[in-house]
Design an enzyme around this catalytic site. Structure first.
Site, short mmCIF file in Angstrom:
data_model
loop_
_atom_site.label_atom_id
_atom_site.label_comp_id
_atom_site.label_asym_id
_atom_site.label_seq_id
_atom_site.Cartn_x
_atom_site.Cartn_y
_atom_site.Cartn_z
N ASP A 175 -1.39 -39.86 1.19
CA ASP A 175 -0.45 -40.98 1.24
C ASP A 175 -0.74 -41.96 0.12
OD1 ASP A 175 1.54 -42.85 2.56
OD2 ASP A 175 -0.29 -44.08 2.53
N TYR B 119 0.06 -49.41 -4.83
CA TYR B 119 -1.38 -49.17 -4.92
C TYR B 119 -1.82 -49.05 -6.38
CZ TYR B 119 -0.74 -48.00 0.03
OH TYR B 119 -0.40 -48.02 1.36
N LYS C 77 6.13 -44.55 -1.05
CA LYS C 77 6.88 -45.63 -0.41
C LYS C 77 7.88 -46.26 -1.37
CE LYS C 77 2.82 -46.35 2.46
NZ LYS C 77 1.82 -45.61 1.66
#
Length: 324
Positions: A34, A39, A66
């Site tokens: 994930d 990030y 995401k």
């Protein structure tokens, strides 16, 4: 494997260490990774994509990323920003509209070196992140963002869609409005916080929505001894005294049953039938090795019973959880 760490969350990580972490996880049998544009502002996706390109020639990996933040280029990017240290030269900007979703997916595919996304998650919707702006972002998502995600799934560019959030209220709200294949919920179904248990987990079972538990260590406080580590984090910040005391009480019962606290924290969410996976963040081959040891450890049922009797956890056996 949660990949925020290889995006330099809290501390810088070299390209080599990031690659070695993913390679060690792959060698250990991990096939779900994930990540998110947020990030390291693209850094995590780039590093994960490079590592998988080298080790996953058959494209066996399941990758979730995401949408909800676009990355705008900036000049100068040293130091810490939004918890990421020496990250890529971009600044995240919230945008849940359909056009932003499509742009975000295109850019993520390029960084990940993939032609589709296995699981696409709307990132950080809800009042916890947005406060007063939450309603506006939710309207944008429902008006055009979610339809864009559905279209991507219908076209085969995405295999499954859902949410990646840190709060239960937005999950319950959206489960009543739209179809979600998956919810990645961080920190709300752990040894320290079981706030998802009463309403969200039964609703996920009812709807057929699979739950992925992120943050099983609640940002680190459950990943190490509360007695010896001083720089503990709970939900991304220093823990309040009540949380420290509760964690210490859990750790004492774990000690009494000869089970390391991190092993109990990692295994606890898997006791509920709504939970499909648990994704601890990993950096370094040692953390991968420790995680595999924790997963393999035989944990006596007496531990869960003792924690339940001490009013520290509210479930002991999966069969005890029933739909309303």
């Amino acid at each position: 494997m949660g990949c925020a760490g290889i995006g330099n969350l809290y501390a810088p990580v070299s390209d080599c260490e990031a690659h070695d972490t993913v390679a060690a996880a792959w060698q250990a049998g991990i096939r779900y990774f994930d990540t998110a544009p947020h990030y390291g502002f693209g850094l995590s996706e780039c590093r994960l994509g490079a590592a998988l390109a080298a080790i996953d020639s058959k494209r066996e990996a399941i990758v979730s990323t995401k949408v909800g933040r676009l990355l705008d280029p900036i000049e100068g990017c040293g130091g810490e920003r939004h918890g990421f240290v020496d990250a890529a030269a971009f600044e995240p900007r919230f945008d849940y509209r359909g056009d932003a979703i499509l742009r975000s997916v295109e850019e993520s595919c390029a960084r990940l070196r993939r032609d589709r996304i296995d699981i696409l998650l709307a990132h950080d919707l809800g009042a916890l992140t947005h406060g007063a702006a939450g309603d506006r972002h939710l309207r944008d998502f429902l008006d055009s963002g979610y339809p864009a995600m559905r279209a991507l799934r219908d076209q085969g560019a995405v295999r499954a869609l859902g949410l990646g959030v840190n709060e239960t209220a937005i999950c319950l709200d959206l489960l009543a409005r739209v179809e979600l294949d998956v919810i990645l919920l961080a920190g709300r179904f752990t040894l320290l916080d079981q706030s998802a248990l009463d309403r969200l987990l039964p609703r996920c079972l009812e709807k057929g929505t699979r739950l992925i538990v992120g943050g099983p260590y609640n940002s680190g406080i459950l990943a190490q001894s509360t007695r010896t580590v001083r720089d503990l984090r709970y939900d991304y910040r220093a823990p309040p005294e009540t949380i420290l005391l509760r964690a210490a009480a859990i750790e004492q019962i774990c000690d009494d049953h000869h089970v390391p606290l991190p092993a109990a924290a990692l295994r606890f969410p898997l006791r509920h039938p709504a939970v499909a996976s648990v994704i601890p963040g990993l950096v370094g081959e040692k953390q991968v090795e420790e995680m595999m040891e924790r997963l393999a450890l035989l944990i006596p049922d007496a531990l869960w019973t003792a924690l339940h009797e001490a009013d520290l956890v509210r479930i002991t056996e999966p069969e005890a959880v029933a739909l309303p």
